[in-house]
Design an enzyme around this catalytic site. Structure first.
Site, mmCIF file in Angstrom:
data_model
loop_
_atom_site.group_PDB
_atom_site.id
_atom_site.type_symbol
_atom_site.label_atom_id
_atom_site.label_comp_id
_atom_site.label_asym_id
_atom_site.label_seq_id
_atom_site.Cartn_x
_atom_site.Cartn_y
_atom_site.Cartn_z
ATOM 1 N N GLU A 1 37.734 21.638 61.625
ATOM 2 C CA GLU A 1 38.969 21.817 60.858
ATOM 3 C C GLU A 1 38.737 22.391 59.479
ATOM 4 O O GLU A 1 37.667 22.239 58.909
ATOM 5 C CB GLU A 1 39.617 20.445 60.640
ATOM 6 C CG GLU A 1 40.009 19.773 61.906
ATOM 7 C CD GLU A 1 40.399 18.328 61.666
ATOM 8 O OE1 GLU A 1 41.209 18.065 60.764
ATOM 9 O OE2 GLU A 1 39.891 17.471 62.396
ATOM 10 N N CYS B 1 39.300 23.929 52.120
ATOM 11 C CA CYS B 1 38.403 22.820 52.463
ATOM 12 C C CYS B 1 37.764 23.157 53.806
ATOM 13 O O CYS B 1 38.472 23.403 54.778
ATOM 14 C CB CYS B 1 39.239 21.541 52.552
ATOM 15 S SG CYS B 1 38.324 20.133 53.182
ATOM 16 N N CYS C 1 30.472 13.864 62.550
ATOM 17 C CA CYS C 1 29.680 13.328 61.437
ATOM 18 C C CYS C 1 28.998 12.063 61.927
ATOM 19 O O CYS C 1 29.558 11.329 62.747
ATOM 20 C CB CYS C 1 30.606 12.997 60.266
ATOM 21 S SG CYS C 1 29.742 12.406 58.791
ATOM 22 N N CYS D 1 31.502 6.116 58.285
ATOM 23 C CA CYS D 1 32.395 5.428 57.342
ATOM 24 C C CYS D 1 33.579 4.807 58.093
ATOM 25 O O CYS D 1 34.155 5.443 58.977
ATOM 26 C CB CYS D 1 32.907 6.392 56.270
ATOM 27 S SG CYS D 1 31.596 7.052 55.226
ATOM 28 N N CYS E 1 37.085 6.767 58.284
ATOM 29 C CA CYS E 1 37.119 8.217 58.471
ATOM 30 C C CYS E 1 37.220 8.604 59.942
ATOM 31 O O CYS E 1 36.485 8.097 60.786
ATOM 32 C CB CYS E 1 35.870 8.825 57.854
ATOM 33 S SG CYS E 1 35.829 10.621 57.966
ATOM 34 N N CYS F 1 41.080 14.748 56.865
ATOM 35 C CA CYS F 1 39.838 14.160 57.371
ATOM 36 C C CYS F 1 39.710 13.959 58.883
ATOM 37 O O CYS F 1 39.727 12.834 59.375
ATOM 38 C CB CYS F 1 39.625 12.797 56.721
ATOM 39 S SG CYS F 1 40.104 12.730 55.022
HETATM 40 N N1 SAH Z 1 30.778 13.493 54.105
HETATM 41 C C1 SAH Z 1 31.299 13.892 52.844
HETATM 42 C C2 SAH Z 1 32.454 14.871 52.911
HETATM 43 C C3 SAH Z 1 33.509 14.723 53.946
HETATM 44 S S1 SAH Z 1 34.755 13.501 53.759
HETATM 45 C C4 SAH Z 1 31.675 12.677 52.029
HETATM 46 O O1 SAH Z 1 31.538 11.572 52.517
HETATM 47 O O2 SAH Z 1 32.029 12.828 50.872
HETATM 48 C C5 SAH Z 1 35.771 14.034 52.429
HETATM 49 C C6 SAH Z 1 36.372 12.875 51.630
HETATM 50 O O3 SAH Z 1 37.470 12.271 52.342
HETATM 51 C C7 SAH Z 1 35.383 11.773 51.341
HETATM 52 O O4 SAH Z 1 35.550 11.305 50.028
HETATM 53 C C8 SAH Z 1 35.810 10.727 52.339
HETATM 54 O O5 SAH Z 1 35.335 9.478 51.988
HETATM 55 C C9 SAH Z 1 37.319 10.863 52.312
HETATM 56 N N2 SAH Z 1 38.023 10.256 53.437
HETATM 57 C C10 SAH Z 1 37.657 10.194 54.726
HETATM 58 N N3 SAH Z 1 38.574 9.546 55.462
HETATM 59 C C11 SAH Z 1 39.574 9.196 54.616
HETATM 60 C C12 SAH Z 1 40.812 8.520 54.777
HETATM 61 N N4 SAH Z 1 41.186 8.064 55.960
HETATM 62 N N5 SAH Z 1 41.577 8.364 53.686
HETATM 63 C C13 SAH Z 1 41.195 8.833 52.469
HETATM 64 N N6 SAH Z 1 40.044 9.479 52.265
HETATM 65 C C14 SAH Z 1 39.227 9.653 53.318
#
Ligand code: SAH
Length: 346
Positions: A89, A102, A109, A113, A116, A332
């Site tokens: 995406e 973006c 990944c 997390c 995510c 995300c």
């Molecule tokens: N792997 C990298 C970049 C990709 S995620 C990282 O961890 O920074 C991009 C951003 O979106 C990160 O800050 C991540 O923590 C955030 N993110 C992911 N899922 C999310 C969600 N459901 N709500 C808000 N932010 C989210």
């Protein structure tokens, strides 16, 4: 097969020369690739030559599989297809200073997390530098006369620093004037905090803005939502941030997703401010985008504002991130999942 967007202009010339073509053909091919053309569209090149090139190289490793235009703002969400059938995406946002894209750096990944959507199926593979550039090239072509991508954030699916070689190669290519031409001051790279790689990046002369997904004021909370926090203590992540500031002269951005009942109370803001004291930084607050598969809650606006005011009161620079393209699963990994799982139309 060689992917042409992964080559500089010089390398494209050299490659063309190796394949029996004069230097000016190399320039033609390079320009056409940056404009998003496939071989059959390169009509300045004789057809026989185009056919032979096509057998040896990929001009456009990425294409737009679908695009979703938000009805509430100018945001466009793209689903890009790669040659092997995988898709990733990207999100295009229109700000007063221009277009910001973006992009994804991996298919999926593996960081895991808890909040995510990109990580739900793990990491399928790394993207190549050419594919990352391909995302930008496709969108520039799609924009046409409306403009071009002026800012890039590596914040889509994937952990950029887990794909270090290709991502740094991408950064070297994307800044080239004769190519896509996005200066690294206009590029942000977001990481969940891979400490050694953050330091390695600081040592390269690639002055991007570093964003760090902190999401917690201490290790206990951070470990609950980010498995990577078991590998690296927050103290070490912050030390690597200080090193980055010292080497590049650029402030670091901390991403902080507010999750109800987890990290969003006033005491968390105070603890965070304490930890960040003296670090040249800015905090970006993001109300959690709820992911149906994940059992975590967002927060209301009052909670966001209270958190923000507490940080500001303690002299920590902070803003609340604007939500864009909410109606098109802008966040995300949500779109790819919807397509993968064949769930509801967006
Ligand atoms: N792997 C990298 C970049 C990709 S995620 C990282 O961890 O920074 C991009 C951003 O979106 C990160 O800050 C991540 O923590 C955030 N993110 C992911 N899922 C999310 C969600 N459901 N709500 C808000 N932010 C989210």
């Amino acid at each position: 097969m060689i992917e042409l967007p992964g080559l500089t202009r010089e390398e494209t010339r050299a490659w063309c020369k190796e394949h029996g073509m004069p230097a000016f053909r190399g320039d033609q091919v390079y320009r056409a690739v940056i404009q998003g053309m496939d071989f059959q569209e390169m009509t300045t090149i004789p057809q026989a030559l185009r056919l032979s090139l096509q057998e040896q190289a990929v001009a456009q490793p990425v294409s737009i599989r679908s695009r979703y235009q938000s009805s509430v703002d100018d945001t466009v969400k793209y689903l890009f297809a790669m040659k092997d059938g995988n898709c990733v995406e990207g999100v295009l946002m229109h700000y007063h200073y221009g277009y910001s894209l973006c992009i994804s750096t991996q298919v999926g990944c593996k960081m895991g997390c808890a909040f995510c959507a990109s990580t739900l199926e793990g990491c399928v593979r790394n993207l190549t530098a050419a594919e990352m550039l391909g995302e930008v090239i496709c969108v520039n072509r799609d924009l046409g006369s409306k403009g071009r991508v002026g800012h890039i954030v590596l914040m889509g699916a994937g952990e950029p620093l887990d794909n270090f070689e290709e991502v740094t190669h991408f950064l070297r290519l994307v800044r080239m004037e004769e190519g896509v031409g996005v200066g690294l001051r206009n590029v942000s790279l977001s990481t969940c905090g891979l400490v050694e790689k953050m330091r390695e990046l600081a040592d390269l002369d690639l002055p991007v803005t570093l964003s760090v997904s902190l999401h917690a004021p201490n290790d206990v909370i951070r470990r609950r939502i980010m498995p990577v926090a078991k590998r690296y203590a927050m103290e070490d992540v912050l030390a690597a941030c200080r090193y980055y500031v010292q080497k590049t002269g650029r402030r670091v951005i901390f991403e902080y997703a507010l999750i109800g009942g987890v990290n969003a109370q006033e005491e968390h803001a105070r603890e965070l401010a304490e930890k960040l004291r003296g670090l040249q930084c800015h905090v970006n607050l993001i109300p959690l985008n709820e992911v149906p598969e994940r059992n975590l809650q967002g927060v209301n606006e009052a909670t966001v504002q209270r958190f923000l005011k507490t940080l500001e009161g303690l002299h920590i620079s902070a803003t609340r991130r604007r939500e864009m393209g909410d109606d098109i699963a802008g966040a995300c990994g949500q779109l790819r999942r919807k397509v993968l799982t064949g769930s509801s139309e967006i």
